[in-house]
Design a protein around this motif. Sequence first.
Motif, PDB file in Angstrom:
ATOM      1  N   ARG A 193       9.869   8.440 -10.310  1.00 25.27           N
ATOM      2  CA  ARG A 193      10.147   9.935 -10.446  1.00 25.27           C
ATOM      3  C   ARG A 193      11.584  10.159 -11.088  1.00 25.27           C
ATOM      4  O   ARG A 193      11.886  11.144 -11.966  1.00 25.27           O
ATOM      5  CB  ARG A 193       9.895  10.820  -9.062  1.00 25.27           C
ATOM      6  N   ALA A 194      12.596   9.619 -10.339  1.00 21.11           N
ATOM      7  CA  ALA A 194      13.835   9.888 -10.845  1.00 21.11           C
ATOM      8  C   ALA A 194      14.079   9.279 -12.260  1.00 21.11           C
ATOM      9  O   ALA A 194      14.925   9.817 -13.149  1.00 21.11           O
ATOM     10  CB  ALA A 194      14.945   9.140  -9.994  1.00 21.11           C
ATOM     11  N   LEU A 195      13.610   8.040 -12.710  1.00 20.82           N
ATOM     12  CA  LEU A 195      13.592   7.719 -14.168  1.00 20.82           C
ATOM     13  C   LEU A 195      13.115   8.731 -14.948  1.00 20.82           C
ATOM     14  O   LEU A 195      13.735   9.124 -16.087  1.00 20.82           O
ATOM     15  CB  LEU A 195      12.820   6.536 -14.543  1.00 20.82           C
ATOM     16  N   ALA A 196      11.955   9.489 -14.672  1.00 23.38           N
ATOM     17  CA  ALA A 196      11.262  10.390 -15.693  1.00 23.38           C
ATOM     18  C   ALA A 196      12.201  11.524 -15.636  1.00 23.38           C
ATOM     19  O   ALA A 196      12.577  12.135 -16.743  1.00 23.38           O
ATOM     20  CB  ALA A 196       9.944  10.814 -14.973  1.00 23.38           C
ATOM     21  N   GLU A 197      12.724  12.122 -14.413  1.00 21.98           N
ATOM     22  CA  GLU A 197      13.680  13.066 -14.401  1.00 21.98           C
ATOM     23  C   GLU A 197      14.838  13.050 -15.272  1.00 21.98           C
ATOM     24  O   GLU A 197      15.625  13.889 -15.638  1.00 21.98           O
ATOM     25  CB  GLU A 197      13.902  13.538 -13.010  1.00 21.98           C
ATOM     26  N   VAL A 257      18.507   5.313  -5.004  1.00 27.80           N
ATOM     27  CA  VAL A 257      17.726   5.415  -6.471  1.00 27.80           C
ATOM     28  C   VAL A 257      18.813   6.322  -7.263  1.00 27.80           C
ATOM     29  O   VAL A 257      19.127   5.687  -8.572  1.00 27.80           O
ATOM     30  CB  VAL A 257      16.630   6.425  -6.306  1.00 27.80           C
ATOM     31  N   ASP A 258      19.539   7.012  -6.660  1.00 29.68           N
ATOM     32  CA  ASP A 258      20.814   7.763  -7.642  1.00 29.68           C
ATOM     33  C   ASP A 258      21.716   6.590  -8.200  1.00 29.68           C
ATOM     34  O   ASP A 258      22.298   6.824  -9.194  1.00 29.68           O
ATOM     35  CB  ASP A 258      21.550   8.838  -6.772  1.00 29.68           C
ATOM     36  N   ASP A 259      22.070   5.725  -7.078  1.00 35.03           N
ATOM     37  CA  ASP A 259      22.914   4.706  -7.711  1.00 35.03           C
ATOM     38  C   ASP A 259      22.540   3.572  -8.680  1.00 35.03           C
ATOM     39  O   ASP A 259      22.912   3.354  -9.910  1.00 35.03           O
ATOM     40  CB  ASP A 259      23.245   3.726  -6.495  1.00 35.03           C
ATOM     41  N   ALA A 260      20.923   3.406  -8.698  1.00 33.79           N
ATOM     42  CA  ALA A 260      20.565   2.757  -9.924  1.00 33.79           C
ATOM     43  C   ALA A 260      20.322   3.354 -11.111  1.00 33.79           C
ATOM     44  O   ALA A 260      20.735   2.828 -12.121  1.00 33.79           O
ATOM     45  CB  ALA A 260      18.950   2.475  -9.102  1.00 33.79           C
ATOM     46  N   ILE A 261      20.211   4.762 -10.927  1.00 37.44           N
ATOM     47  CA  ILE A 261      20.014   5.676 -12.084  1.00 37.44           C
ATOM     48  C   ILE A 261      21.376   5.548 -12.844  1.00 37.44           C
ATOM     49  O   ILE A 261      21.747   5.382 -13.929  1.00 37.44           O
ATOM     50  CB  ILE A 261      19.700   6.850 -11.948  1.00 37.44           C
ATOM     51  N   GLY A 304       0.767  -1.198  -0.133  1.00 37.28           N
ATOM     52  CA  GLY A 304      -0.060   0.157  -0.040  1.00 37.28           C
ATOM     53  C   GLY A 304       0.994   1.219   0.027  1.00 37.28           C
ATOM     54  O   GLY A 304       2.222   1.260   0.044  1.00 37.28           O
ATOM     55  N   GLU A 305       0.175   2.381  -0.165  1.00 38.65           N
ATOM     56  CA  GLU A 305       0.825   3.675  -0.088  1.00 38.65           C
ATOM     57  C   GLU A 305       1.734   4.106   0.784  1.00 38.65           C
ATOM     58  O   GLU A 305       2.787   4.800   0.708  1.00 38.65           O
ATOM     59  CB  GLU A 305      -0.350   4.742  -0.332  1.00 38.65           C
ATOM     60  N   ASP A 306       1.615   3.554   2.114  1.00 34.87           N
ATOM     61  CA  ASP A 306       2.274   3.855   3.239  1.00 34.87           C
ATOM     62  C   ASP A 306       3.431   2.987   3.590  1.00 34.87           C
ATOM     63  O   ASP A 306       4.087   3.192   4.406  1.00 34.87           O
ATOM     64  CB  ASP A 306       1.448   3.722   4.634  1.00 34.87           C
ATOM     65  N   HIS A 307       3.587   1.858   2.663  1.00 35.37           N
ATOM     66  CA  HIS A 307       4.617   0.908   2.934  1.00 35.37           C
ATOM     67  C   HIS A 307       5.963   1.640   2.331  1.00 35.37           C
ATOM     68  O   HIS A 307       5.950   2.210   1.252  1.00 35.37           O
ATOM     69  CB  HIS A 307       4.449  -0.374   2.190  1.00 35.37           C
ATOM     70  N   GLU A 308       7.155   1.323   2.812  1.00 32.71           N
ATOM     71  CA  GLU A 308       8.399   1.778   2.487  1.00 32.71           C
ATOM     72  C   GLU A 308       8.851   1.410   1.032  1.00 32.71           C
ATOM     73  O   GLU A 308       9.201   1.897   0.392  1.00 32.71           O
ATOM     74  CB  GLU A 308       9.500   1.443   3.308  1.00 32.71           C
ATOM     75  N   HIS A 309       8.207   0.375   0.687  1.00 35.14           N
ATOM     76  CA  HIS A 309       8.814  -0.353  -0.670  1.00 35.14           C
ATOM     77  C   HIS A 309       7.629   0.498  -1.855  1.00 35.14           C
ATOM     78  O   HIS A 309       8.405   0.580  -2.854  1.00 35.14           O
ATOM     79  CB  HIS A 309       8.200  -1.749  -0.932  1.00 35.14           C
ATOM     80  N   TYR A 310       6.612   0.915  -1.459  1.00 34.90           N
ATOM     81  CA  TYR A 310       5.587   1.678  -2.364  1.00 34.90           C
ATOM     82  C   TYR A 310       6.572   3.015  -2.546  1.00 34.90           C
ATOM     83  O   TYR A 310       6.666   3.582  -3.721  1.00 34.90           O
ATOM     84  CB  TYR A 310       4.473   2.077  -1.613  1.00 34.90           C
ATOM     85  N   GLN A 311       7.073   3.763  -1.427  1.00 26.90           N
ATOM     86  CA  GLN A 311       7.710   4.804  -1.670  1.00 26.90           C
ATOM     87  C   GLN A 311       8.895   4.831  -2.255  1.00 26.90           C
ATOM     88  O   GLN A 311       9.375   5.750  -2.880  1.00 26.90           O
ATOM     89  CB  GLN A 311       7.758   5.643  -0.215  1.00 26.90           C
ATOM     90  N   LEU A 312       9.666   3.700  -2.309  1.00 28.13           N
ATOM     91  CA  LEU A 312      10.940   3.687  -2.872  1.00 28.13           C
ATOM     92  C   LEU A 312      10.787   3.600  -4.344  1.00 28.13           C
ATOM     93  O   LEU A 312      11.454   4.077  -5.274  1.00 28.13           O
ATOM     94  CB  LEU A 312      11.688   2.230  -2.512  1.00 28.13           C
ATOM     95  N   ALA A 313       9.754   2.692  -4.673  1.00 31.01           N
ATOM     96  CA  ALA A 313       9.215   2.750  -6.082  1.00 31.01           C
ATOM     97  C   ALA A 313       8.671   3.892  -6.689  1.00 31.01           C
ATOM     98  O   ALA A 313       9.218   4.319  -7.843  1.00 31.01           O
ATOM     99  CB  ALA A 313       8.087   1.621  -6.345  1.00 31.01           C
ATOM    100  N   ARG A 314       8.105   4.729  -5.820  1.00 28.61           N
ATOM    101  CA  ARG A 314       7.622   6.031  -6.321  1.00 28.61           C
ATOM    102  C   ARG A 314       8.840   6.960  -6.708  1.00 28.61           C
ATOM    103  O   ARG A 314       8.729   7.696  -7.583  1.00 28.61           O
ATOM    104  CB  ARG A 314       6.719   6.601  -5.454  1.00 28.61           C
ATOM    105  N   SER A 315       9.948   6.808  -5.745  1.00 28.59           N
ATOM    106  CA  SER A 315      10.943   7.638  -5.750  1.00 28.59           C
ATOM    107  C   SER A 315      11.806   7.329  -7.065  1.00 28.59           C
ATOM    108  O   SER A 315      12.379   7.914  -7.707  1.00 28.59           O
ATOM    109  CB  SER A 315      11.854   7.640  -4.662  1.00 28.59           C
ATOM    110  N   MET A 316      11.664   5.865  -7.344  1.00 25.89           N
ATOM    111  CA  MET A 316      12.369   5.526  -8.495  1.00 25.89           C
ATOM    112  C   MET A 316      11.597   5.900  -9.849  1.00 25.89           C
ATOM    113  O   MET A 316      12.328   6.309 -10.606  1.00 25.89           O
ATOM    114  CB  MET A 316      12.631   3.964  -8.272  1.00 25.89           C
TER     115      MET A 316
END
Length: 245
Positions: free
Chosen positions: A85-89, A226-230, A71-83
């Motif tokens: 966003r970074a991919l799009a940027e 996230v930055d390392d993944a990019i 769900g939205e409150d889970h840390e994995h959800y938030q990590l994927a959301r950040s990922m």
Amino acid sequence: MSDLERDDRDAYPPSLLEQVIGAEAEFLAGGHGHEENTVSAVRIFLEFLRGFEFFTINRPMVTVFGSARFGEDHEHYQLARSMGRALAENGYAVMTGGGPGIMEAANRGCKEAGGLSIGANIHLPHEQKPNPYLDRVMTFEHFFVRKVMMVKYSRAFVIMPGGFGTLDELFEAITLIQTGKMASFPVVVMGSHYWRPLMLFFRDTLVANGTILPEDLDYIYLTDVVDDAIAYIKAHPHGANGSTP
């Protein structure tokens, strides 16, 4: 009901060939194995054609995999959301399976950053509705056609915490690389605490028993950053659809 909630075939009306096959389906499926196989083969071929048309986009794309159950409150959800966003940027379109959970999070992050958000959905017995953060979605009938499209049009895979389906995509990718069926391809695994037991199994059981080589572990890049993944994706420009943005 939004456009994305309707079957995407509304947006991609059947071609003349599809109409002809549909008109002859009852005759061809008359209970004889050969004819039924012919119908299946043609339908698969048509799904490939629809996919080739759908995935004609003007930027490199990264596919993000992960569980539908976070769900939205889970840390994995938030990590994927950040990922996402970074991919799009960084100039990438983001593709997911189009459903909830991790898929929604990655599409959401992409959408929030003004990127192109893509869904490759699949018809399931319990219908999986497209998440609300998609710019475009195609619903597949066949898992293997969907897999081919994801590999063909992806610059890299990002594997977030998930279940059998996520593991299937991970193992498919590294098997294709290991066997030389696919050029070296960035496979980023995110969530080290979640994936560490699997990585230890690879090292302590598979490598130890000689069923894989130690260097086979290099096909997987494990990170929580996230930055390392990019940076890793950009440093490995051999993905299926070419150039780095």
